[in-house]
Motif scaffolding. Structure first.
Motif, short mmCIF file in Angstrom:
data_model
loop_
_atom_site.label_atom_id
_atom_site.label_comp_id
_atom_site.label_asym_id
_atom_site.label_seq_id
_atom_site.Cartn_x
_atom_site.Cartn_y
_atom_site.Cartn_z
N TRP A 25 0.83 -1.21 0.00
CA TRP A 25 0.00 0.00 0.00
C TRP A 25 0.87 1.25 0.00
O TRP A 25 0.51 2.26 -0.61
CB TRP A 25 -1.01 0.00 1.15
CG TRP A 25 -0.48 0.36 2.51
CD1 TRP A 25 -0.04 -0.49 3.47
CD2 TRP A 25 -0.35 1.68 3.06
NE1 TRP A 25 0.36 0.20 4.58
CE2 TRP A 25 0.17 1.53 4.37
CE3 TRP A 25 -0.62 2.95 2.59
CZ2 TRP A 25 0.43 2.62 5.19
CZ3 TRP A 25 -0.37 4.04 3.42
CH2 TRP A 25 0.14 3.86 4.70
N ALA A 29 0.80 4.31 -2.69
CA ALA A 29 0.64 5.69 -2.23
C ALA A 29 1.78 6.58 -2.75
O ALA A 29 1.54 7.72 -3.17
CB ALA A 29 0.57 5.74 -0.71
N PHE A 48 -4.11 5.70 -5.56
CA PHE A 48 -4.62 5.87 -4.20
C PHE A 48 -5.74 4.86 -3.92
O PHE A 48 -5.83 4.32 -2.82
CB PHE A 48 -5.14 7.30 -3.96
CG PHE A 48 -4.08 8.28 -3.57
CD1 PHE A 48 -3.28 8.07 -2.45
CD2 PHE A 48 -3.87 9.43 -4.31
CE1 PHE A 48 -2.30 8.99 -2.09
CE2 PHE A 48 -2.90 10.35 -3.96
CZ PHE A 48 -2.11 10.13 -2.83
N ALA A 51 -4.21 1.57 -3.13
CA ALA A 51 -3.68 1.63 -1.77
C ALA A 51 -4.81 1.52 -0.75
O ALA A 51 -4.68 0.84 0.27
CB ALA A 51 -2.89 2.92 -1.56
N SER A 76 -0.33 8.94 6.91
CA SER A 76 -0.26 8.44 5.53
C SER A 76 -1.48 7.57 5.20
O SER A 76 -1.94 7.55 4.07
CB SER A 76 1.04 7.66 5.30
OG SER A 76 1.21 6.65 6.26
N VAL A 80 -4.29 8.40 2.21
CA VAL A 80 -4.77 7.42 1.22
C VAL A 80 -6.28 7.38 1.22
O VAL A 80 -6.91 7.43 0.16
CB VAL A 80 -4.17 6.02 1.51
CG1 VAL A 80 -4.94 4.93 0.78
CG2 VAL A 80 -2.69 6.00 1.12
#
Length: 87
Positions: A25, A29, A48, A51, A76, A80
């Motif tokens: 993931w 990203a 995105f 992810a 983070s 996402v």
């Protein structure tokens, strides 16, 4: 100029045969951020979104609600989740 994009794209290839969502993931990203910086919003949203699927799967596998919430509050991860659906 495309080297970073090519490298990030290549970095995703091993995951097809050997899924590792905890790492994968983050690669999606990173590629999404790069694509967004290159003014390619549709491609960025797609990365995105990939992810996000992995993040949601990871979150679903965390059975302790407090730990799941902690995971979902990571900056983070929040990025996402927000940017996967941004229009």
């Amino acid at each position: 100029h495309n080297t970073a994009e090519e490298e990030l794209t290549r970095s995703l290839e091993p995951f097809a045969a050997h899924p590792m969502p905890l790492i994968e993931w983050r690669h999606h990203a990173a590629l999404a951020r790069l694509l967004a910086s290159r003014r390619r919003p549709a491609a960025a949203r797609e990365s995105f979104a990939r992810a996000e699927v992995l993040v949601q799967g990871l979150a679903a596998s965390i059975h302790d609600p407090a730990l799941r919430d902690m995971f979902l509050q990571i900056r983070s991860v929040r990025e996402v989740l927000a940017r996967a659906t941004a229009t």
